[in-house]
Structures are given as C-alpha cells and as structure tokens.
Motif scaffolding. Structure first.
Motif, PDB file in Angstrom:
ATOM      1  N   UNK A 296       0.811  -1.216   0.000  1.00  0.00           N
ATOM      2  CA  UNK A 296       0.000   0.000   0.000  1.00  0.00           C
ATOM      3  C   UNK A 296       0.851   1.275   0.000  1.00  0.00           C
ATOM      4  N   UNK A 297       2.023   1.251   0.627  1.00  0.00           N
ATOM      5  CA  UNK A 297       2.829   2.465   0.735  1.00  0.00           C
ATOM      6  C   UNK A 297       3.342   2.954  -0.617  1.00  0.00           C
ATOM      7  N   UNK A 298       3.372   2.082  -1.614  1.00  0.00           N
ATOM      8  CA  UNK A 298       3.897   2.478  -2.930  1.00  0.00           C
ATOM      9  C   UNK A 298       3.069   3.620  -3.514  1.00  0.00           C
ATOM     10  N   UNK A 299       1.741   3.548  -3.382  1.00  0.00           N
ATOM     11  CA  UNK A 299       0.874   4.598  -3.943  1.00  0.00           C
ATOM     12  C   UNK A 299       0.999   5.912  -3.178  1.00  0.00           C
ATOM     13  N   UNK A 300       1.612   5.877  -2.011  1.00  0.00           N
ATOM     14  CA  UNK A 300       1.797   7.088  -1.204  1.00  0.00           C
ATOM     15  C   UNK A 300       3.213   7.658  -1.349  1.00  0.00           C
TER      16      UNK A 300
END
Length: 196
Positions: free
Chosen positions: A52-56
């Motif tokens: 999930x952190x990739x999109x942030x």
C-alpha cells in the motif's frame, strides 16, 4: 532490545548486517531518499499490487518523510527496517515490525525491486534478518502475512520454514478493495535445521 552498532561518529546507533559477499542490510539514511524513491518509481508496477505504501510514495519528499518515520519507529524500538543492498546497489528492503518485546514476537515483510528478482536476494536477506531476530534479539516467534495470490512471497515463506496458520479475512485494504491474507509463523526452535 535492539542491539545496534554505533555509527563511525559514535552519535546515533546504526543497523548494519552483512549477509554474504553480495547482500547486506543497512539502516536507511535520509540522504539516500532519492535512491529509495528511484527504486520505488522503477518498481511501481511490480510492487503496487502488494504494498500500500507504494501509492503514497510519489516524490523524493515522500521518500524522505517515509525514512524519517521509519527512523522514529526504530528509535522507539517498534520496528527495524534494513534496506537491502546487493552488489552495492539498493535492491529493496526487509523489516521486522510490530515488535512485541514482552511476547518476544514480531512480523516480517520484504520486497525486492524490479531488475533484482531471480538472484535469491529476498531469501538471503530474510534468512539473515530471521537469524538476527532469533539469535541476537532473542525473539521466539515471527509472523508473516502474504496476499493469497502473491505466490512468490508464499513460496519464499515456505522455503524458509514458515508454517501456514490460516486466513485473515479482508484484512488489507489496497488499491480500492479489501483482500484476504494468509498468515504464517516461524518459531525459533524450528530454525535448528539451519544450524546443521
């Protein structure tokens, strides 16, 4: 508690673990945020289905803020993240997170960037971090969660000796939907075979 080596200047403690002649784990430095961001950007398509952190992480500033947050958690001794370096290039990261010292347990997560797959990097880094967790930090149980269709991560968990415990229903929200994760665990006593 975390047993970390001191930096050359003797100021802040640093985590560094040489796994073999090609792979090392090293605590992140905010000065390396650009390298981390470039690897994330290059690997975005490969990583975004699972992390999930990739999109942030959409700029060097985001990468810098991520590294600052990780540094804070390491100081609080709730997480330990090592960037994976392969032949002197940043190749991914591996983390012990949700450290519960009173239970001698933690969770582990890892990723390897595009262009570094197929070299056994994740397996070597995981083995090294697990040895450190069990035999330096004194942990007894490590948990691992993987999306049910993340076959690479599941195969790696099985090769390392993790045992499937069950399914965590709709436990991760990523890319606009909730998905099930498979939960695995590895106990210190199950690593005796590694010592042979």
């Amino acid at each position: 508690m975390l047993d970390r080596t001191r930096s050359k200047k003797g100021k802040s403690p640093m985590f560094f673990l040489q796994i073999d002649h090609e792979v090392a784990l090293k605590e992140g430095n905010v000065k390396e945020a650009e390298i981390f961001y470039e690897l994330t950007e290059k690997s975005r398509h490969h990583l975004s289905p699972w992390l999930a952190w990739v999109s942030q992480t959409n700029s060097v500033k985001d990468a810098r803020n991520f590294m600052k947050m990780v540094g804070k958690r390491q100081k609080e001794q709730t997480d330990l993240l090592g960037f994976i370096w392969y032949r002197n290039a940043m190749a991914g990261s591996i983390a012990l997170y949700d450290l519960k010292w009173h239970n001698r347990s933690a969770s582990i997560g890892y990723w390897v960037g595009t262009g570094f797959e197929g070299n056994g990097i994740a397996q070597r880094a995981s083995y090294g971090m697990l040895m450190y967790a069990f035999y330096q930090l004194g942990l007894n149980r490590i948990e691992l969660r993987a999306a049910e269709n993340n076959t690479r991560s599941i195969r790696l968990a099985e090769r390392l000796g993790f045992k499937l415990e069950g399914r965590c229903r709709q436990s991760e929200w990523i890319n606009g939907s909730c998905r099930d994760l498979l939960q695995f665990s590895l106990l210190r006593e199950e690593t005796d075979r590694w010592m042979v």
